[in-house]
Design a protein around this motif. Sequence first.
Motif, PDB file in Angstrom:
ATOM      1  N   ARG A  19       0.829  -1.208   0.000  1.00  0.00           N
ATOM      2  CA  ARG A  19       0.000   0.000   0.000  1.00  0.00           C
ATOM      3  C   ARG A  19       0.854   1.245   0.000  1.00  0.00           C
ATOM      4  O   ARG A  19       0.559   2.221  -0.700  1.00  0.00           O
ATOM      5  N   THR A  20       1.926   1.246   0.786  1.00  0.00           N
ATOM      6  CA  THR A  20       2.813   2.402   0.823  1.00  0.00           C
ATOM      7  C   THR A  20       3.402   2.670  -0.552  1.00  0.00           C
ATOM      8  O   THR A  20       3.405   3.812  -1.034  1.00  0.00           O
ATOM      9  N   GLU A  21       3.910   1.629  -1.190  1.00  0.00           N
ATOM     10  CA  GLU A  21       4.492   1.802  -2.531  1.00  0.00           C
ATOM     11  C   GLU A  21       3.452   2.325  -3.517  1.00  0.00           C
ATOM     12  O   GLU A  21       3.723   3.246  -4.297  1.00  0.00           O
ATOM     13  N   ASN A  22       2.255   1.763  -3.481  1.00  0.00           N
ATOM     14  CA  ASN A  22       1.227   2.149  -4.443  1.00  0.00           C
ATOM     15  C   ASN A  22       0.760   3.588  -4.245  1.00  0.00           C
ATOM     16  O   ASN A  22       0.585   4.331  -5.220  1.00  0.00           O
ATOM     17  N   VAL A  23       0.545   3.984  -2.993  1.00  0.00           N
ATOM     18  CA  VAL A  23       0.086   5.350  -2.726  1.00  0.00           C
ATOM     19  C   VAL A  23       1.181   6.350  -3.089  1.00  0.00           C
ATOM     20  O   VAL A  23       0.906   7.411  -3.668  1.00  0.00           O
ATOM     21  N   ALA A  24       2.436   6.016  -2.784  1.00  0.00           N
ATOM     22  CA  ALA A  24       3.542   6.911  -3.124  1.00  0.00           C
ATOM     23  C   ALA A  24       3.644   7.092  -4.636  1.00  0.00           C
ATOM     24  O   ALA A  24       3.826   8.208  -5.135  1.00  0.00           O
ATOM     25  N   VAL A  70      -4.658  17.990   0.145  1.00  0.00           N
ATOM     26  CA  VAL A  70      -4.701  16.612  -0.337  1.00  0.00           C
ATOM     27  C   VAL A  70      -3.378  15.904  -0.097  1.00  0.00           C
ATOM     28  O   VAL A  70      -3.335  14.753   0.365  1.00  0.00           O
ATOM     29  N   MET A  71      -2.275  16.598  -0.373  1.00  0.00           N
ATOM     30  CA  MET A  71      -0.971  15.974  -0.183  1.00  0.00           C
ATOM     31  C   MET A  71      -0.692  15.726   1.300  1.00  0.00           C
ATOM     32  O   MET A  71      -0.137  14.692   1.678  1.00  0.00           O
ATOM     33  N   ASN A  72      -1.076  16.658   2.151  1.00  0.00           N
ATOM     34  CA  ASN A  72      -0.888  16.434   3.588  1.00  0.00           C
ATOM     35  C   ASN A  72      -1.726  15.252   4.071  1.00  0.00           C
ATOM     36  O   ASN A  72      -1.264  14.428   4.863  1.00  0.00           O
ATOM     37  N   PHE A  73      -2.964  15.175   3.591  1.00  0.00           N
ATOM     38  CA  PHE A  73      -3.868  14.082   3.970  1.00  0.00           C
ATOM     39  C   PHE A  73      -3.308  12.735   3.541  1.00  0.00           C
ATOM     40  O   PHE A  73      -3.358  11.754   4.302  1.00  0.00           O
ATOM     41  N   LEU A  74      -2.758  12.643   2.336  1.00  0.00           N
ATOM     42  CA  LEU A  74      -2.276  11.369   1.805  1.00  0.00           C
ATOM     43  C   LEU A  74      -0.872  11.000   2.266  1.00  0.00           C
ATOM     44  O   LEU A  74      -0.506   9.831   2.240  1.00  0.00           O
ATOM     45  N   ILE A  75      -0.104  11.978   2.688  1.00  0.00           N
ATOM     46  CA  ILE A  75       1.283  11.693   3.048  1.00  0.00           C
ATOM     47  C   ILE A  75       1.513  11.735   4.559  1.00  0.00           C
ATOM     48  O   ILE A  75       2.052  10.785   5.139  1.00  0.00           O
ATOM     49  N   ALA A  76       1.097  12.805   5.211  1.00  0.00           N
ATOM     50  CA  ALA A  76       1.546  13.043   6.585  1.00  0.00           C
ATOM     51  C   ALA A  76       0.485  12.893   7.665  1.00  0.00           C
ATOM     52  O   ALA A  76       0.821  12.788   8.846  1.00  0.00           O
ATOM     53  N   ASP A  77      -0.787  12.871   7.300  1.00  0.00           N
ATOM     54  CA  ASP A  77      -1.869  12.941   8.287  1.00  0.00           C
ATOM     55  C   ASP A  77      -2.062  11.599   8.989  1.00  0.00           C
ATOM     56  O   ASP A  77      -2.599  10.656   8.427  1.00  0.00           O
ATOM     57  N   ARG A  78      -1.677  11.530  10.268  1.00  0.00           N
ATOM     58  CA  ARG A  78      -1.808  10.280  11.010  1.00  0.00           C
ATOM     59  C   ARG A  78      -3.260   9.976  11.393  1.00  0.00           C
ATOM     60  O   ARG A  78      -3.571   8.865  11.819  1.00  0.00           O
ATOM     61  N   GLY A  82      -4.929   5.649   5.909  1.00  0.00           N
ATOM     62  CA  GLY A  82      -4.374   5.314   4.602  1.00  0.00           C
ATOM     63  C   GLY A  82      -3.241   6.224   4.170  1.00  0.00           C
ATOM     64  O   GLY A  82      -2.732   6.078   3.057  1.00  0.00           O
ATOM     65  N   SER A  83      -2.835   7.170   5.022  1.00  0.00           N
ATOM     66  CA  SER A  83      -1.719   8.050   4.655  1.00  0.00           C
ATOM     67  C   SER A  83      -0.408   7.280   4.681  1.00  0.00           C
ATOM     68  O   SER A  83      -0.287   6.236   5.334  1.00  0.00           O
ATOM     69  N   LEU A  84       0.578   7.799   3.995  1.00  0.00           N
ATOM     70  CA  LEU A  84       1.887   7.141   3.981  1.00  0.00           C
ATOM     71  C   LEU A  84       2.501   7.086   5.373  1.00  0.00           C
ATOM     72  O   LEU A  84       3.145   6.093   5.733  1.00  0.00           O
ATOM     73  N   SER A 123       8.811  19.519   5.081  1.00  0.00           N
ATOM     74  CA  SER A 123       8.999  20.229   3.804  1.00  0.00           C
ATOM     75  C   SER A 123       7.996  19.809   2.733  1.00  0.00           C
ATOM     76  O   SER A 123       8.249  19.978   1.541  1.00  0.00           O
ATOM     77  N   LEU A 124       6.833  19.281   3.143  1.00  0.00           N
ATOM     78  CA  LEU A 124       5.855  18.794   2.173  1.00  0.00           C
ATOM     79  C   LEU A 124       5.305  19.888   1.272  1.00  0.00           C
ATOM     80  O   LEU A 124       4.876  19.605   0.144  1.00  0.00           O
ATOM     81  N   THR A 125       5.287  21.132   1.737  1.00  0.00           N
ATOM     82  CA  THR A 125       4.749  22.207   0.903  1.00  0.00           C
ATOM     83  C   THR A 125       5.667  22.527  -0.270  1.00  0.00           C
ATOM     84  O   THR A 125       5.232  23.157  -1.237  1.00  0.00           O
ATOM     85  N   ASN A 126       6.917  22.099  -0.187  1.00  0.00           N
ATOM     86  CA  ASN A 126       7.857  22.288  -1.293  1.00  0.00           C
ATOM     87  C   ASN A 126       7.708  21.121  -2.269  1.00  0.00           C
ATOM     88  O   ASN A 126       7.967  19.970  -1.915  1.00  0.00           O
ATOM     89  N   ARG A 127       7.271  21.413  -3.489  1.00  0.00           N
ATOM     90  CA  ARG A 127       6.981  20.344  -4.444  1.00  0.00           C
ATOM     91  C   ARG A 127       8.190  19.469  -4.727  1.00  0.00           C
ATOM     92  O   ARG A 127       8.089  18.244  -4.800  1.00  0.00           O
TER      93      ARG A 127
END
Length: 323
Positions: A19-24, A70-78, A82-84, A123-127
């Motif tokens: 799941r981590t690989e696929n979401v990333a 969206v990026m915060n939700f999918l990557i960092a939001d504990r 389903g976040s990374l 640094s998630l806000t930096n693309r």
Amino acid sequence: MMLSSVAERVYWMSRYLERTENVARLANVHSLLLLDLPGEMEINWYTLISLFNADKLFFEKYDRATEANVMNFLIADRDNPGSLASTFWYVRENVRTSLDLLPDATWEQVNQTHINMNNSMASLTNRHARQNLLRMLLKQCQTMRGIIDGHMSRDHTFRFMQVGKYLERADMTSRILEMTSLLLSKGRSDNLRKYEGILWTNLLQALSARQMYQQRVRSRVKGSDVLPFLMMDGDFPRSLFYTLTATGHYLRQLPDPEIPLVMQQRLVDYLKEQDISSLLPEGQVHTVMDYLQGELGLLHAEIAKTWFHPDRDEQQQSQSQGL
């Protein structure tokens, strides 16, 4: 025979690694796509939320589906299971409690990846930094999978891990294929029609399928070829047919697999019955993928009932892994 709790840990470790690989990969590919498309189009940042059926959870915390949210939700939001950040934490915990079963290098890889990921969250806000984080996660997940595949005996531990991997992969492929409902919609916008080739290519890239598709099909990318390839190709390891068949291969090698095998075969038979050309009209792909996702959930529940916790009800089984 291995303990049911051990079987459950390695099964979930493998599911969360996949799941981590696929979401990333999906977040990475989708981000690059949206930077190249015009602003007004049916495919946008919110599309990623819809793919994971996370609409309710997302809007409990965020008011708009912006890139940052969206990026915060999918990557960092504990708070998002389903976040990374969440899925890789589950990978780490299941590896940590299964060290005696896994190759020694697995813990080193997973722990260092966890540290690197946490150091990158600010640094998630930096693309550019965000893309580097996603690529790092992809590379490390593939490295861990390589360690497992190259160094583990083909015993029940390995088989439970393979079942988890292919079930998770089938679910993700079905979710990504739901995007085809937008690409095939009769009412799609002129902009969507204009960029159709790019969007089908993006869908292939989200499944690391572009190169293998081109080798197999040997023509320009078009929906009438992409959909059969991703649904029914028997040689590509991320097609629905391959993942469901591989699930059955490993289930068959476990003790007393009769009921899960019946359910797995029912999924394969359902897939074979589909007339893919008839799925191209609006809405049909979505219906098929919804059905498959529901049946995959039932198959998971039966696997848990058969091997992990026969006396625990389905709701408790799901809660035990934060679903």
